[in-house]
Design an enzyme around this catalytic site. Structure first.
Site, PDB file in Angstrom:
ATOM      1  CG  HIS A  75       5.154  47.515  40.876  1.00 23.23           C
ATOM      2  ND1 HIS A  75       3.562  47.162  40.688  1.00 23.23           N
ATOM      3  CD2 HIS A  75       4.772  46.257  42.092  1.00 23.23           C
ATOM      4  CE1 HIS A  75       3.163  46.858  41.487  1.00 23.23           C
ATOM      5  NE2 HIS A  75       3.773  46.720  42.649  1.00 23.23           N
ATOM      6  CG  HIS A  77       6.951  46.474  47.070  1.00 18.82           C
ATOM      7  ND1 HIS A  77       6.802  46.697  47.619  1.00 18.82           N
ATOM      8  CD2 HIS A  77       6.712  45.664  46.171  1.00 18.82           C
ATOM      9  CE1 HIS A  77       5.187  46.762  47.312  1.00 18.82           C
ATOM     10  NE2 HIS A  77       5.792  45.711  46.048  1.00 18.82           N
ATOM     11  CE  LYS A  80       6.405  45.197  51.314  1.00 19.54           C
ATOM     12  NZ  LYS A  80       6.359  45.809  51.157  1.00 19.54           N
ATOM     13  CG  HIS A 226       0.136  47.059  45.437  1.00 20.23           C
ATOM     14  ND1 HIS A 226       0.827  48.275  44.793  1.00 20.23           N
ATOM     15  CD2 HIS A 226       1.273  45.944  44.922  1.00 20.23           C
ATOM     16  CE1 HIS A 226       1.839  47.889  45.463  1.00 20.23           C
ATOM     17  NE2 HIS A 226       2.684  46.888  45.284  1.00 20.23           N
ATOM     18  CD  GLU A 229      -0.095  41.077  45.265  1.00 22.98           C
ATOM     19  OE1 GLU A 229      -0.462  42.262  45.851  1.00 22.98           O
ATOM     20  OE2 GLU A 229       0.755  40.250  45.250  1.00 22.98           O
ATOM     21  CG  ASP A 327       5.600  42.718  43.091  1.00 27.54           C
ATOM     22  OD1 ASP A 327       6.214  43.948  43.453  1.00 27.54           O
ATOM     23  OD2 ASP A 327       4.867  41.927  42.838  1.00 27.54           O
ATOM     24  CG  ASN A 328       7.412  42.122  46.796  1.00 23.98           C
ATOM     25  OD1 ASN A 328       6.852  42.326  45.761  1.00 23.98           O
ATOM     26  ND2 ASN A 328       8.078  43.168  47.697  1.00 23.98           N
TER      27      ASN A 328
HETATM   28 ZN   LIG Z   1       4.187  45.315  44.464  1.00 26.32          ZN
END
Ligand SMILES: [Zn+2]
Length: 433
Positions: A75, A77, A80, A226, A229, A327-328
């Site tokens: 998972h 991104h 981004k 998602h 959250e 994640d990010n």
């Molecule tokens: Zn995410």
């Protein structure tokens, strides 16, 4: 230390029970056993228990260093990633992240911009020892027409080094435009991608979920959500996804990320949700670093009192597949990060208590995400599998998780790779203006 070619033996490697399922050995209280790995032709050709210091010739003595299979990051991104210098989060909140990213996407995400930042991220992940990555791709019009071709080119460029997967990402209200969503699902299917949405507690959530499942069934796609959250106890879309999966008779893989609000709900509600999640065979991925950053952010001079993560222990106890992931990275959703799954595991150990006992938690960064992503040769040290592993300095969990291990050795198909992290300055010209 690792020969450039040919066959060799690694003696006295500390391997972990949870990621070396075929090895018959006596494992210590931390789950480690000393083993000898033989590598030939880019494959692991044998793993045998080896409890004594190796005195034989031609074997490389690892003296108890830990050897783990290469990581699987399910998972992320990377579309981004690294926009922080030009678009920071103004206040560290989820809404701040959403708005900042949306503005940056509309203004700056050309194919070249996305491709260069994606490549930067993949080079970091590869250097840290990751062999498979799933990224979400913001697919709000017109971005889907820009980012999906970039993904396809990037997957091709990285084939053999990183197995790259992508899932589309849009708020579930985007599904209301049926014609557009059907076209998106078709595009995702053409790219052999995964169908993904962000669920919110909108009044027509069930109807929209049915549409998502219908498109996934029509095209034979796996799903990636998602969900929840937030700390809002009324956010129960994880349960709604499980229910929708059951009543639609869905047979593909479903991965659900975040599920933060579950940790704030009353026990009876939680039990009901977990029953349904187990019955529907959903897998759950927690994103501990991002959750710690965004959840319980107060901005009123008071201190956060909640870690933000979901109920992974309760899930695993019920047989639900659980993973943790990056994640990010350096974007408004998370100011830090470098797609280093050792960092993710270290942080997860501290935030989620992956210790006392460690048990089979190491599966959460390797074997389990490999299963969810349907990867056949990843996430384990297995005889006959590719010799894709990481040799650390640490010999025990406390040694492994106390230092960054920036001197780890990453071996791919039997050879140590050159671990070159990209220089931040490479992206400077994308950050101006
Ligand atoms: Zn995410």
């Amino acid at each position: 230390m690792i020969p450039a070619s040919g066959s060799y033996r690694l003696a006295n490697a500390h391997v972990h029970r949870s990621l070396t399922p075929e090895l018959a050995a006596s494992f210590d209280a931390e789950g480690f056993a000393l083993a000898e790995l033989t590598v030939a032709g880019g494959k692991i050709v044998s793993i045998v228990a080896h409890a004594k210091p190796n005195a034989e010739a031609n074997a490389i003595d690892l003296a108890g260093r830990i050897v783990l299979p290469c990581f699987v990051d399910c998972h992320t991104h990377i579309d981004k990633g690294h926009i922080w210098p030009r678009k920071p989060n103004p206040d560290g909140t989820f809404m701040g992240a959403l708005n900042a990213t949306g503005a940056d996407r509309a203004a700056r995400w050309s194919a070249e911009d996305v491709a260069r930042r994606m490549d930067f991220s993949l080079r970091s992940a590869y250097a840290h020892g990751t062999k498979a990555v799933r990224t979400h791709l913001d697919s709000v019009p017109p971005q889907e027409e820009i980012s999906w071709p970039v993904f396809e080119a990037m997957r091709k460029k990285w084939r053999g080094r990183i197995d790259l997967q992508a899932a589309c990402l849009l708020g579930i209200e985007g599904v209301r435009d049926k014609t557009w969503f059907e076209r998106l699902a078709k595009r995702v299917a053409a790219a052999k991608g995964v169908l993904g949405v962000v669920t919110y507690m909108v009044p027509d959530l069930e109807e929209l979920l049915d549409k998502v499942f219908a498109e996934a069934i029509k095209h034979g796609l796996d799903l990636d959500f998602h969900a929840d959250e937030t700390d809002d106890v009324a956010a129960i879309s994880l349960k709604k996804i499980a229910e929708a999966s059951l009543w639609n008779g869905f047979e593909g893989n479903i991965l659900v990320g975040h599920c933060c609000s579950l940790a704030r709900q009353p026990d009876l509600e939680v039990l009901d949700t977990l029953d349904k999640v187990a019955k529907a065979r959903l897998a759950v991925v927690s994103l501990p670093m991002c959750n710690l950053y965004l959840q319980d952010r107060r901005n009123n001079g008071t201190t956060p009192r909640w870690r933000g993560v979901t109920l992974l222990h309760e899930m695993k106890a019920r047989g639900i597949k659980v993973a943790v992931a990056s994640d990010n990275t350096r974007d408004p959703f998370y100011a830090y990060g470098d797609l280093d799954m050792l960092e993710v595991y270290r942080m997860a150990t501290r935030i989620l208590h992956f210790d006392h006992p460690v048990g089979d938690w190491p599966r959460a960064v390797a074997a389990t995400p490999a299963e969810v992503m349907r990867l056949e040769d990843a996430g384990m040290l297995a005889v006959g599998g590719s010799a894709d592993f990481i040799v650390f300095k640490g010999r025990s969990w406390t040694e492994l998780l106390s230092r960054p291990e920036s001197d780890r050795i990453v071996v791919r198909e039997g050879r140590a790779i050159e671990r070159q992290l990209p220089d931040y300055s490479e992206l400077d010209e994308l950050m101006v203006g």
